[in-house]
Design a protein around this motif. Sequence first.
Motif, PDB file in Angstrom:
ATOM      1  N   ALA A 302       0.758  -1.277  -0.023  1.00  0.00           N
ATOM      2  CA  ALA A 302      -0.152   0.044   0.054  1.00  0.00           C
ATOM      3  C   ALA A 302       0.970   1.260  -0.022  1.00  0.00           C
ATOM      4  CB  ALA A 302      -0.883   0.013   1.294  1.00  0.00           C
ATOM      5  N   GLY A 303       0.501   2.119  -0.812  1.00  0.00           N
ATOM      6  CA  GLY A 303       1.425   3.547  -0.949  1.00  0.00           C
ATOM      7  C   GLY A 303       0.566   4.539  -0.551  1.00  0.00           C
ATOM      8  N   TYR A 304       1.103   5.643  -0.023  1.00  0.00           N
ATOM      9  CA  TYR A 304       0.675   7.231   0.036  1.00  0.00           C
ATOM     10  C   TYR A 304       1.803   8.211  -0.144  1.00  0.00           C
ATOM     11  CZ  TYR A 304      -0.354  11.482   2.896  1.00  0.00           C
ATOM     12  OH  TYR A 304      -0.522  12.675   3.370  1.00  0.00           O
ATOM     13  N   ILE A 305       1.634   9.086  -0.768  1.00  0.00           N
ATOM     14  CA  ILE A 305       2.389  10.292  -1.132  1.00  0.00           C
ATOM     15  C   ILE A 305       1.623  11.430  -0.815  1.00  0.00           C
ATOM     16  CG2 ILE A 305       1.494  10.515  -3.681  1.00  0.00           C
ATOM     17  CD1 ILE A 305       4.499  11.116  -4.285  1.00  0.00           C
ATOM     18  N   ARG A 306       2.476  12.683  -0.508  1.00  0.00           N
ATOM     19  CA  ARG A 306       2.124  13.793  -0.339  1.00  0.00           C
ATOM     20  C   ARG A 306       3.131  14.728  -0.786  1.00  0.00           C
ATOM     21  NH1 ARG A 306      -1.427  17.137   2.695  1.00  0.00           N
ATOM     22  NH2 ARG A 306      -1.941  15.486   4.088  1.00  0.00           N
ATOM     23  N   VAL A 307       2.877  15.458  -1.685  1.00  0.00           N
ATOM     24  CA  VAL A 307       3.509  16.617  -2.482  1.00  0.00           C
ATOM     25  C   VAL A 307       3.352  17.926  -2.321  1.00  0.00           C
ATOM     26  CG1 VAL A 307       4.589  17.366  -4.863  1.00  0.00           C
ATOM     27  CG2 VAL A 307       4.095  14.947  -4.389  1.00  0.00           C
ATOM     28  N   PHE A 308       4.309  18.759  -1.993  1.00  0.00           N
ATOM     29  CA  PHE A 308       4.024  20.271  -1.784  1.00  0.00           C
ATOM     30  C   PHE A 308       5.196  21.151  -1.985  1.00  0.00           C
ATOM     31  CE2 PHE A 308       5.817  18.330   2.016  1.00  0.00           C
ATOM     32  CZ  PHE A 308       6.815  19.075   2.531  1.00  0.00           C
ATOM     33  N   ILE A 309       4.882  22.184  -2.129  1.00  0.00           N
ATOM     34  CA  ILE A 309       5.998  23.342  -2.532  1.00  0.00           C
ATOM     35  C   ILE A 309       6.282  24.104  -1.242  1.00  0.00           C
ATOM     36  CG2 ILE A 309       6.719  25.265  -3.729  1.00  0.00           C
ATOM     37  CD1 ILE A 309       5.092  24.272  -5.916  1.00  0.00           C
ATOM     38  N   PRO A 310       7.468  23.971  -0.821  1.00  0.00           N
ATOM     39  CA  PRO A 310       8.081  24.501   0.714  1.00  0.00           C
ATOM     40  C   PRO A 310       8.312  26.059   0.361  1.00  0.00           C
ATOM     41  CG  PRO A 310       9.665  23.029  -0.196  1.00  0.00           C
ATOM     42  CD  PRO A 310       8.727  22.901  -1.258  1.00  0.00           C
ATOM     43  N   GLY A 311       7.320  26.814   1.207  1.00  0.00           N
ATOM     44  CA  GLY A 311       7.707  28.176   1.130  1.00  0.00           C
ATOM     45  C   GLY A 311       7.874  28.742  -0.172  1.00  0.00           C
ATOM     46  N   ALA A 312       9.016  29.618  -0.554  1.00  0.00           N
ATOM     47  CA  ALA A 312       9.040  30.251  -1.760  1.00  0.00           C
ATOM     48  C   ALA A 312      10.233  29.531  -2.293  1.00  0.00           C
ATOM     49  CB  ALA A 312       9.617  31.886  -1.348  1.00  0.00           C
ATOM     50  N   ARG A 313      10.557  28.385  -2.195  1.00  0.00           N
ATOM     51  CA  ARG A 313      11.436  27.695  -2.895  1.00  0.00           C
ATOM     52  C   ARG A 313      11.168  27.279  -4.233  1.00  0.00           C
ATOM     53  NH1 ARG A 313      14.378  23.482   1.084  1.00  0.00           N
ATOM     54  NH2 ARG A 313      14.306  24.713   3.254  1.00  0.00           N
ATOM     55  N   GLN A 314      12.264  27.518  -5.102  1.00  0.00           N
ATOM     56  CA  GLN A 314      11.772  26.850  -6.695  1.00  0.00           C
ATOM     57  C   GLN A 314      12.058  25.462  -6.747  1.00  0.00           C
ATOM     58  OE1 GLN A 314      14.165  29.901  -8.673  1.00  0.00           O
ATOM     59  NE2 GLN A 314      12.460  30.632  -9.720  1.00  0.00           N
ATOM     60  N   GLY A 315      11.107  24.564  -6.245  1.00  0.00           N
ATOM     61  CA  GLY A 315      11.176  23.310  -6.308  1.00  0.00           C
ATOM     62  C   GLY A 315      10.048  22.490  -5.522  1.00  0.00           C
ATOM     63  N   LEU A 316      10.064  21.144  -5.397  1.00  0.00           N
ATOM     64  CA  LEU A 316       8.869  20.625  -4.587  1.00  0.00           C
ATOM     65  C   LEU A 316       9.439  19.644  -3.659  1.00  0.00           C
ATOM     66  CD1 LEU A 316       8.334  17.581  -5.961  1.00  0.00           C
ATOM     67  CD2 LEU A 316       7.149  19.020  -7.700  1.00  0.00           C
ATOM     68  N   SER A 317       8.658  19.286  -2.700  1.00  0.00           N
ATOM     69  CA  SER A 317       8.874  18.243  -1.707  1.00  0.00           C
ATOM     70  C   SER A 317       7.983  17.264  -1.645  1.00  0.00           C
ATOM     71  CB  SER A 317       9.409  18.836  -0.341  1.00  0.00           C
ATOM     72  OG  SER A 317      10.209  19.893  -0.290  1.00  0.00           O
ATOM     73  N   MET A 318       8.374  16.216  -1.308  1.00  0.00           N
ATOM     74  CA  MET A 318       7.554  14.878  -1.099  1.00  0.00           C
ATOM     75  C   MET A 318       7.676  14.099  -0.132  1.00  0.00           C
ATOM     76  SD  MET A 318       8.372  12.618  -4.541  1.00  0.00           S
ATOM     77  CE  MET A 318       8.447  13.896  -5.627  1.00  0.00           C
ATOM     78  N   VAL A 319       6.855  13.471   0.337  1.00  0.00           N
ATOM     79  CA  VAL A 319       6.812  12.412   1.411  1.00  0.00           C
ATOM     80  C   VAL A 319       6.135  10.918   0.712  1.00  0.00           C
ATOM     81  CG1 VAL A 319       6.427  11.760   3.630  1.00  0.00           C
ATOM     82  CG2 VAL A 319       6.855  14.137   3.221  1.00  0.00           C
ATOM     83  N   LEU A 320       6.649  10.003   0.631  1.00  0.00           N
ATOM     84  CA  LEU A 320       6.423   8.799   0.071  1.00  0.00           C
ATOM     85  C   LEU A 320       6.389   7.706   1.179  1.00  0.00           C
ATOM     86  CD1 LEU A 320       5.230   7.040  -2.360  1.00  0.00           C
ATOM     87  CD2 LEU A 320       7.785   6.491  -2.817  1.00  0.00           C
ATOM     88  N   LEU A 321       5.221   7.045   1.501  1.00  0.00           N
ATOM     89  CA  LEU A 321       5.407   5.917   2.576  1.00  0.00           C
ATOM     90  C   LEU A 321       4.744   4.826   1.607  1.00  0.00           C
ATOM     91  CD1 LEU A 321       4.002   7.786   5.615  1.00  0.00           C
ATOM     92  CD2 LEU A 321       6.134   6.467   5.611  1.00  0.00           C
ATOM     93  N   LEU A 322       5.610   3.670   1.819  1.00  0.00           N
ATOM     94  CA  LEU A 322       5.063   2.388   1.345  1.00  0.00           C
ATOM     95  C   LEU A 322       5.199   1.286   2.407  1.00  0.00           C
ATOM     96  CD1 LEU A 322       7.439   2.229  -1.804  1.00  0.00           C
ATOM     97  CD2 LEU A 322       4.934   2.892  -1.661  1.00  0.00           C
ATOM     98  N   ARG A 323       4.144   0.328   2.289  1.00  0.00           N
ATOM     99  CA  ARG A 323       3.841  -0.591   3.651  1.00  0.00           C
ATOM    100  C   ARG A 323       3.528  -1.927   2.894  1.00  0.00           C
ATOM    101  NH1 ARG A 323       3.667  -0.915   9.084  1.00  0.00           N
ATOM    102  NH2 ARG A 323       2.166  -2.362  10.087  1.00  0.00           N
ATOM    103  N   GLN A 324       4.063  -2.935   3.352  1.00  0.00           N
ATOM    104  CA  GLN A 324       3.729  -4.192   3.013  1.00  0.00           C
ATOM    105  C   GLN A 324       2.344  -4.460   3.928  1.00  0.00           C
ATOM    106  OE1 GLN A 324       6.508  -7.302   3.804  1.00  0.00           O
ATOM    107  NE2 GLN A 324       8.093  -6.371   2.718  1.00  0.00           N
ATOM    108  N   GLY A 325       1.377  -4.893   3.228  1.00  0.00           N
ATOM    109  CA  GLY A 325       0.041  -5.087   3.913  1.00  0.00           C
ATOM    110  C   GLY A 325      -1.277  -4.258   3.243  1.00  0.00           C
ATOM    111  N   SER A 326      -2.061  -4.176   4.095  1.00  0.00           N
ATOM    112  CA  SER A 326      -3.402  -3.687   3.662  1.00  0.00           C
ATOM    113  C   SER A 326      -3.320  -2.138   3.758  1.00  0.00           C
ATOM    114  CB  SER A 326      -4.481  -4.180   4.551  1.00  0.00           C
ATOM    115  OG  SER A 326      -4.404  -3.550   5.773  1.00  0.00           O
ATOM    116  N   MET A 327      -4.150  -1.442   3.096  1.00  0.00           N
ATOM    117  CA  MET A 327      -4.364   0.188   3.065  1.00  0.00           C
ATOM    118  C   MET A 327      -4.941   0.712   4.431  1.00  0.00           C
ATOM    119  SD  MET A 327      -4.198   2.964   1.188  1.00  0.00           S
ATOM    120  CE  MET A 327      -4.170   2.298  -0.417  1.00  0.00           C
ATOM    121  N   THR A 328      -5.460  -0.433   5.131  1.00  0.00           N
ATOM    122  CA  THR A 328      -6.201   0.149   6.460  1.00  0.00           C
ATOM    123  C   THR A 328      -4.823  -0.008   7.366  1.00  0.00           C
ATOM    124  OG1 THR A 328      -7.942  -1.053   6.073  1.00  0.00           O
ATOM    125  CG2 THR A 328      -7.480  -0.574   8.459  1.00  0.00           C
TER     126      THR A 328
END
Length: 345
Positions: A302-328
């Motif tokens: 199961a996977g989850y991702i959040r992408v955001f642009i931190p402050g006034a930076r010219q770029g983007l940040s992301m957090v990706l979490l992967l887990r063996q098992g169910s979405m719950t």
Amino acid sequence: MKFVGGVCLALLLWFGNLVSPAAAQDPYRITPRQKEIIQTIMNAQGGYIDAALYEEFWSAIPLTGAEKAWLVEQMQAFMVNGQVFTRESWASAEIALRTGSYTETDDYKRAKQKNFDALHAMGPGASTADFERSVANAERIIRGAANREPVDFGGGRIAYITEDLVATVLAGIDGSLDRVNLLLMPEWQPTEMEIALPEPGVKLLLPWHLARQNSVKELEQGVQLPTTFYSGALDETTFVDIGYVGFAGLKLASREVMFSAVRGAFKNAGIAFTGEPVLEPWRGHDSVTAWGTGSADGTPIAGYIRVFIPGARQGLSMVLLLRQGSMTELVGVVDGFEHKLSLVE
């Protein structure tokens, strides 16, 4: 981590022949499974430790009281001190790179002496070959940094000592040290520390440092995007990737690029969307989140991702979490993890 290995592997081999003086008639030898646990803990890229590994390791050791205390002392002397010496070698190289002069810091000299004293305490029959080789390697790294010359790490690996390489190696060693120290605690009582990840612009609470990797992503028409990712296992079944992708000088619509990054990250991870990515406010910023599922060697992921642009930076940040098992199961992990993550404006 290709540039961290030698000392740690030598220590593992030494530990395999460890014998307590009080138990000389019934010498203790580390088991193959315990070697696997140590390798898992010390792995710079995907190492982890949890209560189950801690209990499995120590429950297999038939030593108590003074004998166990002696064993912990020996592990501290060789596993921790050896890694500290390697770390201080690279910290000295960082200064040498900046100043252009061969530099051995006071911490490096103390770590070197500590390892020498531990080796000397083993008696006149102890081999000094591994120690001498480690010192020679350290001096070669520092000298290469000072002179801006390529360093031969063996096995066909030749590289220049750069600020990025130093930062990557130090992050790997720090994570390994954190986990070894958790293994050597009298009881399983992990504590979390605040860890700053400057490029993605976040701080988070974790019991050990994450591995770091820097690269350049090649796009069409010669466009290059610098990337920095911090990654590692949170436990046996959960993996995290926190990264930053710079796009300075490119005229990109922020929301469009966030959606594109979400799609690209899930594609690379082999994750299929379970719903459309969602644009939502998050801590004062626009962000895009998505959930999905996939599999690895027949195991559901199961996977989850959040992408955001931190402050006034010219770029983007992301957090990706992967887990063996169910979405719950992943939903609970994500909620807890994001409460331990703070933005640095």
